[in-house]
Design an enzyme around this catalytic site. Structure first.
Site, PDB file in Angstrom:
ATOM      1  CB  THR A 125     -36.223  45.490   6.531  1.00  0.00           C
ATOM      2  OG1 THR A 125     -36.313  46.289   5.388  1.00  0.00           O
ATOM      3  CG2 THR A 125     -34.766  45.109   6.839  1.00  0.00           C
ATOM      4  CG  ASP A 126     -37.231  45.594   1.244  1.00  0.00           C
ATOM      5  OD1 ASP A 126     -37.086  46.166   1.995  1.00  0.00           O
ATOM      6  OD2 ASP A 126     -38.052  46.195   0.207  1.00  0.00           O
ATOM      7  CD  GLU A 127     -33.737  49.521   3.698  1.00  0.00           C
ATOM      8  OE1 GLU A 127     -32.370  49.375   4.285  1.00  0.00           O
ATOM      9  OE2 GLU A 127     -34.481  50.251   4.045  1.00  0.00           O
ATOM     10  CE1 TYR A 153     -33.734  49.518   9.962  1.00  0.00           C
ATOM     11  CE2 TYR A 153     -33.583  49.162   7.612  1.00  0.00           C
ATOM     12  CZ  TYR A 153     -34.412  48.976   8.749  1.00  0.00           C
ATOM     13  OH  TYR A 153     -35.773  48.502   8.673  1.00  0.00           O
ATOM     14  CE  LYS A 157     -35.237  44.985  11.364  1.00  0.00           C
ATOM     15  NZ  LYS A 157     -36.193  45.164  12.473  1.00  0.00           N
ATOM     16  CG  ASN A 182     -39.276  51.208   1.226  1.00  0.00           C
ATOM     17  OD1 ASN A 182     -38.794  50.374   0.709  1.00  0.00           O
ATOM     18  ND2 ASN A 182     -38.667  52.393   1.625  1.00  0.00           N
ATOM     19  CG  ASN A 252     -36.931  57.333  -4.321  1.00  0.00           C
ATOM     20  OD1 ASN A 252     -37.851  56.328  -3.937  1.00  0.00           O
ATOM     21  ND2 ASN A 252     -35.621  57.373  -3.834  1.00  0.00           N
ATOM     22  CG  ASP A 275     -27.659  59.456  -4.346  1.00  0.00           C
ATOM     23  OD1 ASP A 275     -28.711  59.280  -3.445  1.00  0.00           O
ATOM     24  OD2 ASP A 275     -27.464  58.640  -5.110  1.00  0.00           O
TER      25      ASP A 275
HETATM   26  P1  NAD Z   1     -40.272  53.473  13.975  1.00  0.00           P
HETATM   27  O1  NAD Z   1     -38.932  54.277  14.077  1.00  0.00           O
HETATM   28  O2  NAD Z   1     -41.702  54.312  13.496  1.00  0.00           O
HETATM   29  O3  NAD Z   1     -40.798  52.935  15.236  1.00  0.00           O
HETATM   30  C1  NAD Z   1     -39.762  52.084  16.241  1.00  0.00           C
HETATM   31  C2  NAD Z   1     -40.350  52.050  17.591  1.00  0.00           C
HETATM   32  O4  NAD Z   1     -39.532  51.091  18.197  1.00  0.00           O
HETATM   33  C3  NAD Z   1     -40.486  53.165  18.155  1.00  0.00           C
HETATM   34  O5  NAD Z   1     -42.021  53.184  18.830  1.00  0.00           O
HETATM   35  C4  NAD Z   1     -39.331  53.363  19.337  1.00  0.00           C
HETATM   36  O6  NAD Z   1     -39.739  54.101  20.603  1.00  0.00           O
HETATM   37  C5  NAD Z   1     -39.381  51.849  19.595  1.00  0.00           C
HETATM   38  N1  NAD Z   1     -37.872  51.457  20.151  1.00  0.00           N
HETATM   39  C6  NAD Z   1     -36.792  51.879  19.612  1.00  0.00           C
HETATM   40  N2  NAD Z   1     -35.775  51.367  20.223  1.00  0.00           N
HETATM   41  C7  NAD Z   1     -36.227  50.805  21.355  1.00  0.00           C
HETATM   42  C8  NAD Z   1     -35.655  50.067  22.208  1.00  0.00           C
HETATM   43  N3  NAD Z   1     -34.440  49.832  22.776  1.00  0.00           N
HETATM   44  N4  NAD Z   1     -36.711  49.426  23.122  1.00  0.00           N
HETATM   45  C9  NAD Z   1     -38.023  49.501  22.984  1.00  0.00           C
HETATM   46  N5  NAD Z   1     -38.440  50.237  21.946  1.00  0.00           N
HETATM   47  C10 NAD Z   1     -37.758  50.674  21.107  1.00  0.00           C
HETATM   48  O7  NAD Z   1     -40.363  52.103  12.880  1.00  0.00           O
HETATM   49  P2  NAD Z   1     -41.274  51.518  12.102  1.00  0.00           P
HETATM   50  O8  NAD Z   1     -41.027  52.156  10.744  1.00  0.00           O
HETATM   51  O9  NAD Z   1     -42.541  51.420  12.565  1.00  0.00           O
HETATM   52  O10 NAD Z   1     -40.503  50.110  11.883  1.00  0.00           O
HETATM   53  C11 NAD Z   1     -40.886  49.090  12.923  1.00  0.00           C
HETATM   54  C12 NAD Z   1     -40.332  47.751  12.628  1.00  0.00           C
HETATM   55  O11 NAD Z   1     -40.568  47.332  10.880  1.00  0.00           O
HETATM   56  C13 NAD Z   1     -38.572  47.687  12.506  1.00  0.00           C
HETATM   57  O12 NAD Z   1     -38.030  46.793  13.080  1.00  0.00           O
HETATM   58  C14 NAD Z   1     -38.369  47.969  11.074  1.00  0.00           C
HETATM   59  O13 NAD Z   1     -36.820  47.449  10.788  1.00  0.00           O
HETATM   60  C15 NAD Z   1     -39.594  47.064  10.501  1.00  0.00           C
HETATM   61  N6  NAD Z   1     -39.878  47.448   8.984  1.00  0.00           N
HETATM   62  C16 NAD Z   1     -39.858  48.691   8.787  1.00  0.00           C
HETATM   63  C17 NAD Z   1     -40.191  49.304   7.378  1.00  0.00           C
HETATM   64  C18 NAD Z   1     -40.740  50.612   6.997  1.00  0.00           C
HETATM   65  O14 NAD Z   1     -41.092  50.756   5.876  1.00  0.00           O
HETATM   66  N7  NAD Z   1     -41.127  51.452   7.876  1.00  0.00           N
HETATM   67  C19 NAD Z   1     -40.499  48.174   6.178  1.00  0.00           C
HETATM   68  C20 NAD Z   1     -40.077  46.836   6.735  1.00  0.00           C
HETATM   69  C21 NAD Z   1     -39.687  46.561   8.021  1.00  0.00           C
HETATM   70  O1  DAU Z   2     -37.644  48.702   2.678  1.00  0.00           O
HETATM   71  C1  DAU Z   2     -37.874  48.724   3.767  1.00  0.00           C
HETATM   72  C2  DAU Z   2     -37.140  49.874   4.730  1.00  0.00           C
HETATM   73  O2  DAU Z   2     -37.877  50.982   4.025  1.00  0.00           O
HETATM   74  C3  DAU Z   2     -37.266  49.721   5.907  1.00  0.00           C
HETATM   75  O3  DAU Z   2     -36.653  48.716   6.574  1.00  0.00           O
HETATM   76  C4  DAU Z   2     -36.904  51.017   6.758  1.00  0.00           C
HETATM   77  O4  DAU Z   2     -37.010  51.077   8.175  1.00  0.00           O
HETATM   78  C5  DAU Z   2     -37.551  52.284   6.190  1.00  0.00           C
HETATM   79  O5  DAU Z   2     -37.033  53.366   6.605  1.00  0.00           O
HETATM   80  C6  DAU Z   2     -37.408  52.447   4.784  1.00  0.00           C
HETATM   81  O6  DAU Z   2     -36.218  52.321   4.204  1.00  0.00           O
HETATM   82  P1  DAU Z   2     -35.816  53.574   3.078  1.00  0.00           P
HETATM   83  O7  DAU Z   2     -34.462  53.971   3.222  1.00  0.00           O
HETATM   84  O8  DAU Z   2     -36.279  52.916   1.922  1.00  0.00           O
HETATM   85  O9  DAU Z   2     -37.130  54.678   3.296  1.00  0.00           O
HETATM   86  P2  DAU Z   2     -37.062  56.291   3.248  1.00  0.00           P
HETATM   87  O10 DAU Z   2     -38.219  56.695   3.268  1.00  0.00           O
HETATM   88  O11 DAU Z   2     -35.955  56.578   4.049  1.00  0.00           O
HETATM   89  O12 DAU Z   2     -36.426  56.426   1.811  1.00  0.00           O
HETATM   90  C7  DAU Z   2     -37.179  55.972   0.494  1.00  0.00           C
HETATM   91  C8  DAU Z   2     -36.573  56.420  -0.679  1.00  0.00           C
HETATM   92  O13 DAU Z   2     -36.644  57.954  -0.667  1.00  0.00           O
HETATM   93  C9  DAU Z   2     -34.996  56.217  -0.553  1.00  0.00           C
HETATM   94  O14 DAU Z   2     -34.611  55.538  -2.030  1.00  0.00           O
HETATM   95  C10 DAU Z   2     -34.441  57.428  -0.353  1.00  0.00           C
HETATM   96  C11 DAU Z   2     -35.441  58.346  -0.652  1.00  0.00           C
HETATM   97  N1  DAU Z   2     -35.403  59.789   0.049  1.00  0.00           N
HETATM   98  C12 DAU Z   2     -35.643  59.656   1.300  1.00  0.00           C
HETATM   99  C13 DAU Z   2     -35.723  60.867   2.117  1.00  0.00           C
HETATM  100  C14 DAU Z   2     -35.762  60.748   3.465  1.00  0.00           C
HETATM  101  C15 DAU Z   2     -35.131  60.902  -0.625  1.00  0.00           C
HETATM  102  O15 DAU Z   2     -34.977  60.892  -2.024  1.00  0.00           O
HETATM  103  N2  DAU Z   2     -35.373  62.189   0.080  1.00  0.00           N
HETATM  104  C16 DAU Z   2     -35.408  62.113   1.325  1.00  0.00           C
HETATM  105  O16 DAU Z   2     -35.482  63.121   1.904  1.00  0.00           O
END
Ligand code: NAD
Ligand code: DAU
Length: 338
Positions: A125-127, A153, A157, A182, A252, A275
């Site tokens: 992730t970019d985080e 988190y 990562k 994201n 946001n 926040d």
């Molecule tokens: P998600 O939470 O929707 O899905 C995670 C999946 O992993 C679920 O199906 C869960 O059951 C499975 N899982 C969790 N723990 C496990 C374990 N111990 N063994 C096997 N399976 C397990 O997550 P997502 O948003 O689809 O993210 C997927 C990947 O992409 C993650 O590694 C996350 O860090 C990365 N990522 C997410 C985003 C985003 O915006 N969502 C952006 C960049 C990177």
């Molecule tokens: O940047 C990549 C990441 O993006 C991934 O690695 C993470 O798995 C994914 O969850 C996501 O993280 P963020 O924290 O950026 O995503 P989230 O959707 O939780 O929040 C997006 C932005 O919105 C963040 O600035 C927090 C804000 N937010 C979020 C929620 C859930 C709100 O203002 N209100 C909310 O209720």
């Protein structure tokens, strides 16, 4: 070839399974997922009976589960999507994030070494880079930006990325890492900003915006993330890191207003709330390396991708309502109060 897709019942892994099973009928995709609160077999229903797809329930941090799946299938490639992924949950319960995201990655890579897997791809992730200041729009994260994660988190990562690079250097494991911004799109769990806002707006409920709503995220449609991972796994160089993003930075509050406009709902639903502790100000990716070296380009702008995403959430109420039960409600109460 046999591909182990860990976390394939989640949002991005699920979308990847749909994409890859369709694109590569000659390859076999084994989805390995623990089915935590975020894993959902309903996401996999459209491909469950395809001849080149198999689902196996298992935990990446459990060495026995991992050895069993490697023993049963001759695994050539691993794409590790499995993770605890929600920043707010990591603030409430960091321990689980360290176990799944760091130790789980280690257990998987140990199995890759034992079984001489061709490639281990870590979905990151970019985080890991921390955040950028709001008053410097010229700054972007490159692959050389120092690692500076802020939340439990993102630390988990970052640790997994470093471990993957150490396995490459020390044991010669063929590793690639992608760091994406994201994501949004179909099958996203409704705890993340976009599906949460769509769901609550549809019910005319207050829309929680953290702080002043000016934090910036760089949004990429999940389809573009899938094509980028495909490009890296097929063409990327071992030991390399690739940033993924499409220059779609939005505050946001603007994301929330765009969703309200698409749904024709009033801005009066917006409610500014406490926040997020340690809230990262701005993420913005520089994807020059993947574009120039691997020829990858995204197809969605935010404006193009958000409309079908809102529509998907309208058309798939059952998928969403089936999630909104016990565990989901407990977390929502802990996070937002009653
Ligand atoms: P998600 O939470 O929707 O899905 C995670 C999946 O992993 C679920 O199906 C869960 O059951 C499975 N899982 C969790 N723990 C496990 C374990 N111990 N063994 C096997 N399976 C397990 O997550 P997502 O948003 O689809 O993210 C997927 C990947 O992409 C993650 O590694 C996350 O860090 C990365 N990522 C997410 C985003 C985003 O915006 N969502 C952006 C960049 C990177
Ligand atoms: O940047 C990549 C990441 O993006 C991934 O690695 C993470 O798995 C994914 O969850 C996501 O993280 P963020 O924290 O950026 O995503 P989230 O959707 O939780 O929040 C997006 C932005 O919105 C963040 O600035 C927090 C804000 N937010 C979020 C929620 C859930 C709100 O203002 N209100 C909310 O209720």
């Amino acid at each position: 070839m046999n591909f182990l897709i860990t976390g394939g019942a989640g949002f991005i892994g699920g979308n990847y399974c749909h994409y890859a099973v369709e694109k590569y009928p000659q390859h076999h995709f084994i989805c390995f997922d623990a089915l935590t609160y975020a894993g959902n077999l309903e996401t996999l229903e459209p491909i469950m009976n395809k001849p080149n797809f198999t689902f196996v329930k298992g935990d990446i941090s459990n060495a026995e589960d991992v050895e069993n799946v490697f023993g049963k299938f001759d695994i050539h490639y691993v794409i590790n999507f499995a993770a605890e992924s929600h920043v707010d949950r990591s603030i409430l319960d960091p321990g689980l994030f360290l176990k799944t995201n760091i130790l789980g990655t280690q257990v998987l890579m140990d199995a890759c070494i034992r079984h001489k897997t061709i490639r281990f791809h870590q979905v990151s992730t970019d985080e890991v880079y921390g955040d950028l200041p709001l008053d410097r729009p010229d700054l972007l994260f490159t692959e050389k930006t120092p690692l500076n994660p802020s939340s439990p988190y993102s630390v988990s990562k970052t640790s997994a990325d470093l471990l993957a690079l150490a396995y490459h250097r020390t044991y010669g494991l063929n590793v690639t890492i992608s760091r994406c911004s994201n994501n949004y799109g179909p099958y996203q769990f409704p705890e993340k900003l976009i599906p949460l806002i769509i769901d609550r707006a549809l019910h005319n409920k207050p829309l929680p915006v953290y702080g002043n709503g000016l934090n910036v995220r760089d949004w990429l449609h999940v389809y573009d993330h899938c094509t980028a991972i495909d490009a890296i796994v097929t063409k990327g160089k071992t030991g390399e890191i690739y940033n993924i993003g499409g220059h779609n930075e939005r505050a946001n509050i603007d994301v929330v207003k765009t969703i309200l406009d698409v749904l024709d709902k009033p801005y009066s639903l917006i409610e500014y709330v406490k926040d997020r502790p340690g809230h990262d100000a701005r993420y913005a990716m520089d994807p020059t390396k993947i574009r120039t070296e691997l020829g990858w380009d995204p197809v969605y702008t935010f404006e193009k991708g958000i409309v079908p995403t809102v529509q998907w959430n309208i058309d798939n109420r059952k998928w969403i309502e089936n999630i909104q039960s016990g565990e989901y409600l407990n977390f929502m109460r802990r996070q937002y109060g009653d």
